[in-house]
Design an enzyme around this catalytic site. Sequence first.
Site, PDB file in Angstrom:
ATOM      1  N   GLU A  37     -17.322   3.644   8.082  1.00 44.62           N
ATOM      2  CA  GLU A  37     -17.022   5.075   8.051  1.00 44.62           C
ATOM      3  C   GLU A  37     -18.127   5.874   7.380  1.00 44.62           C
ATOM      4  O   GLU A  37     -18.477   6.967   7.837  1.00 44.62           O
ATOM      5  CB  GLU A  37     -15.690   5.330   7.330  1.00 44.62           C
ATOM      6  CG  GLU A  37     -15.324   6.803   7.297  1.00 44.62           C
ATOM      7  CD  GLU A  37     -13.991   7.073   6.633  1.00 44.62           C
ATOM      8  OE1 GLU A  37     -13.543   8.239   6.643  1.00 44.62           O
ATOM      9  OE2 GLU A  37     -13.387   6.128   6.100  1.00 44.62           O
ATOM     10  N   GLU A  81      -0.324  11.584   9.738  1.00 43.22           N
ATOM     11  CA  GLU A  81      -0.473  10.149   9.958  1.00 43.22           C
ATOM     12  C   GLU A  81       0.777   9.638  10.664  1.00 43.22           C
ATOM     13  O   GLU A  81       1.891   9.888  10.214  1.00 43.22           O
ATOM     14  CB  GLU A  81      -0.677   9.389   8.642  1.00 43.22           C
ATOM     15  CG  GLU A  81      -1.952   9.773   7.903  1.00 43.22           C
ATOM     16  CD  GLU A  81      -2.213   8.911   6.669  1.00 43.22           C
ATOM     17  OE1 GLU A  81      -1.802   7.724   6.665  1.00 43.22           O
ATOM     18  OE2 GLU A  81      -2.807   9.426   5.714  1.00 43.22           O
ATOM     19  N   THR A  99      -2.830  16.145   2.715  1.00 42.81           N
ATOM     20  CA  THR A  99      -3.034  16.206   4.161  1.00 42.81           C
ATOM     21  C   THR A  99      -1.720  16.059   4.917  1.00 42.81           C
ATOM     22  O   THR A  99      -1.501  16.706   5.942  1.00 42.81           O
ATOM     23  CB  THR A  99      -4.006  15.101   4.604  1.00 42.81           C
ATOM     24  OG1 THR A  99      -3.539  13.843   4.081  1.00 42.81           O
ATOM     25  CG2 THR A  99      -5.401  15.380   4.088  1.00 42.81           C
ATOM     26  N   GLN A 115     -17.004  17.526   6.202  1.00 42.36           N
ATOM     27  CA  GLN A 115     -17.297  17.260   7.604  1.00 42.36           C
ATOM     28  C   GLN A 115     -17.342  18.560   8.386  1.00 42.36           C
ATOM     29  O   GLN A 115     -16.976  19.621   7.882  1.00 42.36           O
ATOM     30  CB  GLN A 115     -16.238  16.326   8.196  1.00 42.36           C
ATOM     31  CG  GLN A 115     -14.826  16.851   8.107  1.00 42.36           C
ATOM     32  CD  GLN A 115     -13.797  15.732   8.131  1.00 42.36           C
ATOM     33  OE1 GLN A 115     -13.726  14.932   7.200  1.00 42.36           O
ATOM     34  NE2 GLN A 115     -13.015  15.665   9.183  1.00 42.36           N
ATOM     35  N   TRP A 119      -5.862  12.678  13.731  1.00 40.15           N
ATOM     36  CA  TRP A 119      -6.534  13.542  14.705  1.00 40.15           C
ATOM     37  C   TRP A 119      -7.772  12.877  15.282  1.00 40.15           C
ATOM     38  O   TRP A 119      -8.273  13.275  16.336  1.00 40.15           O
ATOM     39  CB  TRP A 119      -6.901  14.884  14.070  1.00 40.15           C
ATOM     40  CG  TRP A 119      -8.109  14.884  13.168  1.00 40.15           C
ATOM     41  CD1 TRP A 119      -8.382  14.012  12.165  1.00 40.15           C
ATOM     42  CD2 TRP A 119      -9.191  15.817  13.188  1.00 40.15           C
ATOM     43  NE1 TRP A 119      -9.567  14.338  11.542  1.00 40.15           N
ATOM     44  CE2 TRP A 119     -10.089  15.443  12.152  1.00 40.15           C
ATOM     45  CE3 TRP A 119      -9.501  16.926  13.962  1.00 40.15           C
ATOM     46  CZ2 TRP A 119     -11.254  16.144  11.885  1.00 40.15           C
ATOM     47  CZ3 TRP A 119     -10.674  17.625  13.683  1.00 40.15           C
ATOM     48  CH2 TRP A 119     -11.531  17.238  12.661  1.00 40.15           C
ATOM     49  N   ASP A 120      -8.264  11.848  14.592  1.00 42.13           N
ATOM     50  CA  ASP A 120      -9.430  11.105  15.058  1.00 42.13           C
ATOM     51  C   ASP A 120      -9.281  10.709  16.523  1.00 42.13           C
ATOM     52  O   ASP A 120     -10.246  10.757  17.302  1.00 42.13           O
ATOM     53  CB  ASP A 120      -9.606   9.827  14.227  1.00 42.13           C
ATOM     54  CG  ASP A 120      -9.686  10.076  12.732  1.00 42.13           C
ATOM     55  OD1 ASP A 120      -8.840  10.817  12.207  1.00 42.13           O
ATOM     56  OD2 ASP A 120     -10.575   9.503  12.090  1.00 42.13           O
ATOM     57  N   ARG A 153       0.835  -1.199   0.000  1.00 39.82           N
ATOM     58  CA  ARG A 153       0.000   0.000   0.000  1.00 39.82           C
ATOM     59  C   ARG A 153       0.875   1.257   0.000  1.00 39.82           C
ATOM     60  O   ARG A 153       0.682   2.150   0.817  1.00 39.82           O
ATOM     61  CB  ARG A 153      -0.949  -0.013   1.208  1.00 39.82           C
ATOM     62  CG  ARG A 153      -1.965  -1.133   1.153  1.00 39.82           C
ATOM     63  CD  ARG A 153      -2.969  -1.040   2.293  1.00 39.82           C
ATOM     64  NE  ARG A 153      -2.341  -1.261   3.578  1.00 39.82           N
ATOM     65  CZ  ARG A 153      -2.105  -2.457   4.086  1.00 39.82           C
ATOM     66  NH1 ARG A 153      -2.411  -3.538   3.409  1.00 39.82           N
ATOM     67  NH2 ARG A 153      -1.554  -2.576   5.274  1.00 39.82           N
ATOM     68  N   GLU A 212     -11.654  18.481   4.867  1.00 36.08           N
ATOM     69  CA  GLU A 212     -10.536  18.160   3.971  1.00 36.08           C
ATOM     70  C   GLU A 212     -10.822  18.404   2.492  1.00 36.08           C
ATOM     71  O   GLU A 212      -9.915  18.246   1.667  1.00 36.08           O
ATOM     72  CB  GLU A 212     -10.106  16.709   4.201  1.00 36.08           C
ATOM     73  CG  GLU A 212      -9.430  16.528   5.542  1.00 36.08           C
ATOM     74  CD  GLU A 212      -9.141  15.073   5.868  1.00 36.08           C
ATOM     75  OE1 GLU A 212      -8.312  14.834   6.746  1.00 36.08           O
ATOM     76  OE2 GLU A 212      -9.766  14.172   5.239  1.00 36.08           O
TER      77      GLU A 212
END
Length: 684
Positions: free
Chosen positions: A617, A394, A409, A540, A345-346, A76, A473
């Site tokens: 999600e 991240e 991001t 969001q 940040w979640d 990935r 975002e």
Amino acid sequence: MHNFYTIYIRIQILLLFCFCCFLYGQNSWVIEANNIDPKHYTGISVSNGMIGVVSSPEPLKVSQVILAGVYDQYGRGRTSNFLSGFNLLDLNLTIDGALINQNNISNYRQKLDMKKASFTGSFDYKDIATVEYSYIAVRNLPNNVMLNVSIKAKKKINFGAESELKLPPGFKENQQFYSEITPPHAKIPLLTSFAKSPTGRITMAASNTFVFPERHGEEPKLIYYKKDNEQHAMKFSRELEASRVYTFSLVGTLISSAQVQDPLNYAERLSIYSNLQDVTKIKAKHEAEWEKLWEGDIEIEGDPQVQQDVHNMLYHLYSFSREGSDTSLSPVGLSGVGYNGHIFWDTELFMFKPLLFFKPEIAKSLVDYRFNRLKAAEDNARIYGYKGAMYPWESAVSGEEETPVWALTGTYEHHITGDIAFAAWHYYLYTKDIQWLKEKGWPMLEKTAKFWESRVDKKNGKYHILNVVAADEWAENVDNNAYTNAIAKLNFEYANEAAKILKLPVNKNWENIANNLIFSKLENGVTREHDSYIGQKIKQADVNLLAYPLGIINSKEQILKDLLYYQDKVPHEKTPAMTKSVFALLHSRLGNGKEAYKWFKESYEPNLLPPFRVLAETAEGDNPYFITGAGGTLQAVIMGFAGVDFGSIGTIVQTKNALPPHWKKITVKGIGMQKQTFSNSFVR
């Protein structure tokens, strides 16, 4: 006419079902699946904060095992990502020579007991046997899982059980071992595998052991064999007379070099340790640990399905985290490899506060994870030409930026640095742990404030934060994003408050910047999301976060104006679950229980996947179990409907917020360091 009649019948069945739920009540702790369809099946997770096990529609199988903290580059992109671990719990069962599978069994049921963190399956094989199996990720033994199997013969049968270890995807240099440890009083079989991650950076070991009910010397004979270079197995067989029940256990260990230097020997030692424990005692200690966790609970009267859903959310938040860990929470926890297992940040904005309110010892692990990577954040700031500490968007093990390079991001979504300061400050407010503030909280608050000090631009006596990716975002490379400016403002204020407590000098420049950061409005008086915002759709909540949780906007008139405007800017599709929970919370605080309930339900119900109401999600059903959304919805319940939150000096206070009209009462238990209980009843 036929279609009308079909619809009529379906409505009658639905009404009957609703009446039965009302009459007999929804089990708030157990989710059952009685019609298991592999084509419409999303596995539910059983986890202990270190190992995550995801269920399978196949009997006696699990679909995935995740070990926290195990990252490597694989499949990935050029960033670290979660790797699947050895599947410890797959068991091949034969009865009279036939291999058991979903196609040759009947009365197949599965259930998750959230109170005990246990998964159970049961089925009949023809008219000759009934089988029940259950497994747990042992809470008090973080690297162990346990499977218990009971076979009841209705006629005389011969059965065989095979434990198999197969190399996980991407791993290499697999080594396979089998041994029997034979002290005078026991015989302990060990099926062990040991392998390297794709780059060779991580080694992982797994070891399984059968635990039999017979006295020493009477255990079934075990046969070991290699299937190929990637998988090997041990098995036993037994004859069972009619009406007799035979119960055995399989205990597995999964551990890696991310935890210990010698995972191979640790894996076998832990399996030996578990084998010589009474399996009923292992289960009892596991359940006692979960009983302690559930001292922090939410009770809802008047909405049985929501009660179960809220338990499901809180269960996953508890199960994916643990005290004393140097790992944090990814958006999907230990339920899979979604989002590469990275930390966003979640964690700080959506998962942290429910854990802090119920389990501050677990919340401490989350903020300590960030402190342990402060040096990496300082290096990151320096590389980008800034001062202080700039946390990555991240994060994984190293604390360096792990966002794929194509995503802006990772380069521009800087508000996460303030989000981490937010969590650190609130951990101190909640616990009043001065020593922690001095040793860990203050270094984080000071260095994140220094980052923002170097990040702002000054023009005409005002301060601007230019060229960021917003919390929304879809707004990339914009100036003066409302959320980013607000979290930076708070970062400065928290750092100065910490300085006062520690009797350190207050930084006047931080105070000046905080008081003069730019916030603007649209012509209609709505708080503007960013300088170039002219009414675009938003991904969001962004501006609305200034009312909660940031508390920058306190005027009810302004909160309502912003809420009514931006709630219409969120599209119905591809909206993250936590967005609408913010709207629900604010409507509850503003006194509109009916509207709050509408947004509350929309925040998660369209995203639920069968058969265990697994939260995805988005409504399109990707990345379950999405604990970011669970954390947001739990905040709507605790800080919204129950009205429990921080006061101005960090004490726990309660306000009289609006409940949904059909709710009778909501109670939150185990809140605060004093384990307080708060209730809110609907007033008609």
